[in-house]
Design a protein around this motif. Structure first.
Motif, short mmCIF file in Angstrom:
data_model
loop_
_atom_site.label_atom_id
_atom_site.label_comp_id
_atom_site.label_asym_id
_atom_site.label_seq_id
_atom_site.Cartn_x
_atom_site.Cartn_y
_atom_site.Cartn_z
N HIS A 162 0.51 2.39 30.79
CA HIS A 162 0.47 1.69 29.51
C HIS A 162 -0.49 2.43 28.57
N SER A 205 -0.77 2.48 25.33
CA SER A 205 -1.39 1.72 24.23
C SER A 205 -2.62 0.96 24.74
N PHE A 206 -2.54 0.45 25.95
CA PHE A 206 -3.69 -0.22 26.56
C PHE A 206 -4.85 0.77 26.75
N ALA A 220 -8.49 0.79 25.06
CA ALA A 220 -9.70 0.78 25.90
C ALA A 220 -10.61 1.96 25.54
N GLN A 236 -6.25 3.30 34.43
CA GLN A 236 -5.64 2.02 34.09
C GLN A 236 -5.78 1.01 35.22
N ARG A 251 -9.49 -9.00 29.73
CA ARG A 251 -8.70 -8.86 28.51
C ARG A 251 -9.48 -8.01 27.52
#
Length: 185
Positions: A4, A6-7, A11, A173, A181
């Motif tokens: 992911h 975009s995550f 971050a 990740q 979150r």
């Protein structure tokens, strides 16, 4: 596990390249050697800082059965040209030639490591990957190198030297707890 990006890019906005930690609402977090060892299910004890080796062209030549000139042609500015290496060994060759098949396996190992563990995004990989492959061949672990390359990749991403995360973004990740979150304003 799907990657992911975009995550990870979100971050990375919380990464401090000076202290090498993520800072979320005053809480600091950084993947550790022990985290990577647990994720890679390794119980080996190993040096935290891998020893730097030189002579990557000679090592690559021995590993893949290449002349020194051919090995040097695959290395430019500290990067190993993975597509050219893969192309050189894409033909299955003589299945009865066990030496060539062994060289081919080593070349394919380098290609897989560069794609799945040490992602550079440039079509190449750091020549340090040769050291990792050599270590694996000798029964050593690549965990310390994976951690170092990953954290240096976050550093270069945060300094806007690249738009891609190098090292092992997938391991990075997985380090983040699933219950945490990250909110990006």
């Amino acid at each position: 596990t799907a990657l992911h990006l975009s995550f990870l890019h979100a971050a990375a906005r919380f990464w401090n390249p000076v202290t090498h930690v993520f800072s979320f609402a005053g809480q600091e977090m950084c993947p550790t050697f022990e985290d990577f060892r647990a994720l890679m299910e390794s119980e080996r004890d190993e040096e935290l800082l891998p020893q730097l080796n030189f002579g990557h062209a000679q090592s690559l030549g021995r590993m893949c059965g290449l002349s020194l000139r051919a090995a040097r042609s695959l290395i430019c500015d500290g990067m190993l040209d993975i597509p050219s290496l893969a192309n050189r060994f894409s033909d299955a060759g003589d299945r009865n030639n066990h030496h060539w098949q062994g060289f081919r396996r080593h070349a394919l190992c380098l290609c897989m490591l560069s794609h799945f563990l040490f992602v550079s995004g440039s079509g190449g990989a750091s020549v340090r990957l040769i050291e990792v492959a050599q270590g694996l061949r000798e029964g050593k672990s690549c965990i310390a190198m994976a951690l170092a390359e990953t954290l240096m990749g976050v550093d270069t991403f945060c300094r806007h030297e690249t738009t891609r995360l190098a090292g092992s973004p997938l391991l990075l990740q997985v380090i983040f707890p699933t219950q945490s979150r990250i909110y990006v304003s």
